[in-house]
Design an enzyme around this catalytic site. Structure first.
Site, PDB file in Angstrom:
ATOM      1  N   LYS A 271     -12.558  -0.349  16.234  1.00  0.00           N
ATOM      2  CA  LYS A 271     -11.544   0.012  17.226  1.00  0.00           C
ATOM      3  C   LYS A 271     -11.971  -0.410  18.627  1.00  0.00           C
ATOM      4  O   LYS A 271     -11.142  -0.867  19.431  1.00  0.00           O
ATOM      5  CB  LYS A 271     -11.289   1.519  17.165  1.00  0.00           C
ATOM      6  CG  LYS A 271     -10.660   1.971  15.844  1.00  0.00           C
ATOM      7  CD  LYS A 271     -10.639   3.482  15.718  1.00  0.00           C
ATOM      8  CE  LYS A 271     -10.011   3.910  14.405  1.00  0.00           C
ATOM      9  NZ  LYS A 271     -10.060   5.383  14.198  1.00  0.00           N
TER      10      LYS A 271
ATOM     11  N   ARG B 132      -2.183   0.673  -8.793  1.00  0.00           N
ATOM     12  CA  ARG B 132      -2.026   1.403 -10.058  1.00  0.00           C
ATOM     13  C   ARG B 132      -0.576   1.885 -10.182  1.00  0.00           C
ATOM     14  O   ARG B 132      -0.223   2.962  -9.673  1.00  0.00           O
ATOM     15  CB  ARG B 132      -2.998   2.581 -10.106  1.00  0.00           C
ATOM     16  CG  ARG B 132      -4.457   2.144 -10.094  1.00  0.00           C
ATOM     17  CD  ARG B 132      -5.409   3.343 -10.198  1.00  0.00           C
ATOM     18  NE  ARG B 132      -5.344   4.182  -9.012  1.00  0.00           N
ATOM     19  CZ  ARG B 132      -6.041   3.952  -7.904  1.00  0.00           C
ATOM     20  NH1 ARG B 132      -6.834   2.900  -7.821  1.00  0.00           N
ATOM     21  NH2 ARG B 132      -5.947   4.770  -6.867  1.00  0.00           N
TER      22      ARG B 132
ATOM     23  N   GLU C  97     -13.736  11.091   4.379  1.00  0.00           N
ATOM     24  CA  GLU C  97     -13.570  10.485   3.066  1.00  0.00           C
ATOM     25  C   GLU C  97     -14.709  10.931   2.150  1.00  0.00           C
ATOM     26  O   GLU C  97     -15.740  11.459   2.607  1.00  0.00           O
ATOM     27  CB  GLU C  97     -13.580   8.961   3.179  1.00  0.00           C
ATOM     28  CG  GLU C  97     -12.510   8.388   4.083  1.00  0.00           C
ATOM     29  CD  GLU C  97     -11.123   8.463   3.476  1.00  0.00           C
ATOM     30  OE1 GLU C  97     -11.020   8.684   2.240  1.00  0.00           O
ATOM     31  OE2 GLU C  97     -10.147   8.313   4.212  1.00  0.00           O
TER      32      GLU C  97
ATOM     33  N   LYS D 179      -7.665  -1.935  11.037  1.00  0.00           N
ATOM     34  CA  LYS D 179      -8.597  -2.186  12.139  1.00  0.00           C
ATOM     35  C   LYS D 179      -9.783  -3.042  11.717  1.00  0.00           C
ATOM     36  O   LYS D 179     -10.279  -3.864  12.490  1.00  0.00           O
ATOM     37  CB  LYS D 179      -9.093  -0.877  12.735  1.00  0.00           C
ATOM     38  CG  LYS D 179      -9.917  -0.004  11.816  1.00  0.00           C
ATOM     39  CD  LYS D 179      -9.330   1.359  11.731  1.00  0.00           C
ATOM     40  CE  LYS D 179      -9.981   2.212  10.663  1.00  0.00           C
ATOM     41  NZ  LYS D 179      -9.036   3.194  10.122  1.00  0.00           N
TER      42      LYS D 179
ATOM     43  N   GLY E 272       0.813  -1.202   0.000  1.00  0.00           N
ATOM     44  CA  GLY E 272       0.000   0.000   0.000  1.00  0.00           C
ATOM     45  C   GLY E 272       0.849   1.255   0.000  1.00  0.00           C
ATOM     46  O   GLY E 272       1.839   1.343   0.737  1.00  0.00           O
TER      47      GLY E 272
ATOM     48  N   GLY F 220     -10.280  17.456   4.434  1.00  0.00           N
ATOM     49  CA  GLY F 220      -9.617  16.158   4.335  1.00  0.00           C
ATOM     50  C   GLY F 220      -9.809  15.265   5.543  1.00  0.00           C
ATOM     51  O   GLY F 220      -9.198  14.200   5.630  1.00  0.00           O
TER      52      GLY F 220
ATOM     53  N   GLY G  52      -4.487  10.565  10.028  1.00  0.00           N
ATOM     54  CA  GLY G  52      -3.584  11.345   9.189  1.00  0.00           C
ATOM     55  C   GLY G  52      -2.342  10.559   8.819  1.00  0.00           C
ATOM     56  O   GLY G  52      -1.946   9.621   9.518  1.00  0.00           O
TER      57      GLY G  52
END
Length: 448
Positions: free
Chosen positions: A225, A65, A210, A125, A29, A207, A324
């Site tokens: 969580k 990608r 989402e 999570k 990732g 930000g 973040g």
């Protein structure tokens, strides 16, 4: 007094030959978190090498990608690959970091790594809350580590204290704010008077939310969580499906105003508790009113904060940025250093601790308080009839306040502690009364 003998170095005491070549790391990732992990591994390479004893080198970065433009200083383009499975199974890879998220292919890739004896750091999570037991079993069977500090509360050191620092204590309760997006929204609703939609739009533009905020605002993220926290705190397997979940989409400006009238604020709380006598644990996520004097009430913006209450240590509070790229990458790298050190010395970190095997208590058995706002007919006998409904369910009223007259008559009732099932039944009975025009607000109240 004779001096204690010096502790032998790990290589002397355990018979391990000192490794000098770098440890190779596969990174799965390269989104917001993954790119920051790669950047920090490169920028802080000398410090990381000093802390581990050998350099940590990226062996490859798996991406979906490969042609997408990525600006990761110091990372060679040839390190990117779309074949995550091949990367994980490479013989020269020692350690694996998974920051893809989701259930699959993350589960298959982590299992492939663990089954080949490669320790794993994950920030996933959702997977840990759904099927952490399978991952733990694979790690145990193949002598590997599974670390996941970044899965809950970003950079805040929270899981390691539960797994290690408090392992000699008995934790009784975990209470906290574990989702920054919802905390930002509720904070804006309280401080600016914004409605839910307006506050969500601001969170998205900054930000914090989402494009699809469902996992956050409906409480799925916080529930995952909470499951992880309850499992670690109470040494019992708890999955996300065991957690009672309510989001914040139904929180209105009227709810915020009612809380303000009580000198309280509304927060989305994760609450995990144990009843050692009954042998049960509970985990729930829902909005609740808390007094402005409570330390959690002052947690602003997108920050997280968690209280842990234990028998010997008492009440501990962990606070900081809960999401973040940089904060989460900090937690990932902390875990990476830990598993790298274990690799160097032939040791292993803590595995699953589910020895207690307690039963998960349904939310109906949890004891809580309710704040209920009723739009009622303004006529004699209404208050006594309402009080009678509470008495039928054996729910004691702490305070009652009437505001408005005529068509604007409202009753605001706060209860004493009672089983959640009794409180829910009370609300259902109130809705059926002819003189109750609307149950305009129902919210739990946490006062401790």
């Amino acid at each position: 007094m004779p001096r204690s003998p010096m502790r032998a170095a790990p290589t002397e005491a355990m018979g391990f030959a000192m490794r000098t070549e770098p440890l190779k790391v596969a990174l799965l990732g390269c989104g917001v978190v993954g790119s920051e992990v790669a950047r920090l591994m490169t920028a802080n390479a000398a410090d990381l090498a000093a802390r581990v004893g050998v350099p940590l080198e990226l062996a490859g970065i798996a991406v979906r990608r490969p042609n997408r433009q990525r600006e990761v200083p110091g990372v060679a383009p040839e390190l990117f690959t779309t074949d995550a499975e091949a990367l994980v199974k490479r013989d020269d890879v020692d350690l694996v970091i998974e920051v893809i998220g989701g259930i699959e292919p993350s589960r298959a890739l982590i299992l492939a790594a663990l089954e080949s004896g490669k320790s794993v750091v994950s920030a996933n999570k959702a997977l840990l809350a759904e099927d952490g037991a399978t991952l733990y079993q694979a790690a145990e069977k193949h002598g590997a580590d599974l670390y996941y500090e970044a899965a809950v509360a970003g950079a805040i050191p929270l899981l390691r204290p539960l797994r290690e620092s408090l392992v000699g204590d008995r934790v009784s309760r975990v209470l906290g704010i574990v989702n920054g997006t919802t905390n930002f929204i509720l904070d804006r609703m309280d401080t600016t008077g914004a409605g839910f939609t307006e506050a969500l739009e601001e969170a998205t533009s900054l930000g914090y939310a989402e494009a699809d905020p469902t996992a956050d605002v409906e409480g799925f993220d916080a529930a995952a969580k909470a499951a992880i926290l309850a499992g670690l705190a109470f040494h019992t397997r708890v999955t996300a499906s065991d957690v009672h979940r309510e989001g914040i989409t139904e929180v209105t400006a009227a709810d915020i105003a009612s809380a303000r009238a009580m000198n309280s604020v509304v927060k989305l709380l994760a609450i995990c508790e144990v009843d050692p006598v009954a042998g049960k644990v509970s985990a729930r996520v829902h909005p609740a009113m808390i007094p402005r004097s409570h330390p959690l009430a002052g947690v602003r913006e997108a920050y997280n904060a968690v209280f842990i209450e234990s028998e010997s240590a008492g009440q501990l509070m962990f606070y900081g940025p809960g999401a973040g790229g940089s904060p989460t990458a900090s937690a990932v790298l902390g875990d990476l250093v830990a598993i790298a050190r274990n690799k160097m010395t032939g040791r292993r970190g803590p595995g699953e601790s589910a020895y207690a095997g307690l039963t998960v208590r349904p939310v109906g058995e949890a004891r809580t308080r309710y704040h209920i706002s009723l739009d009622v007919d303004d006529k004699p006998g209404v208050l006594s009839a309402v009080a009678g409904i509470f008495a039928e369910q054996d729910v004691s009223i702490a305070t009652v306040r009437q505001s408005g007259r005529g068509p604007d008559a409202t009753l605001v009732i706060v209860t004493h502690l009672a089983p959640d099932a009794a409180l829910t039944a009370t609300v259902a009975r109130l809705r059926a009364l002819d003189f109750v025009r609307d149950v305009s607000s129902v919210m739990r109240v946490e006062s401790e």
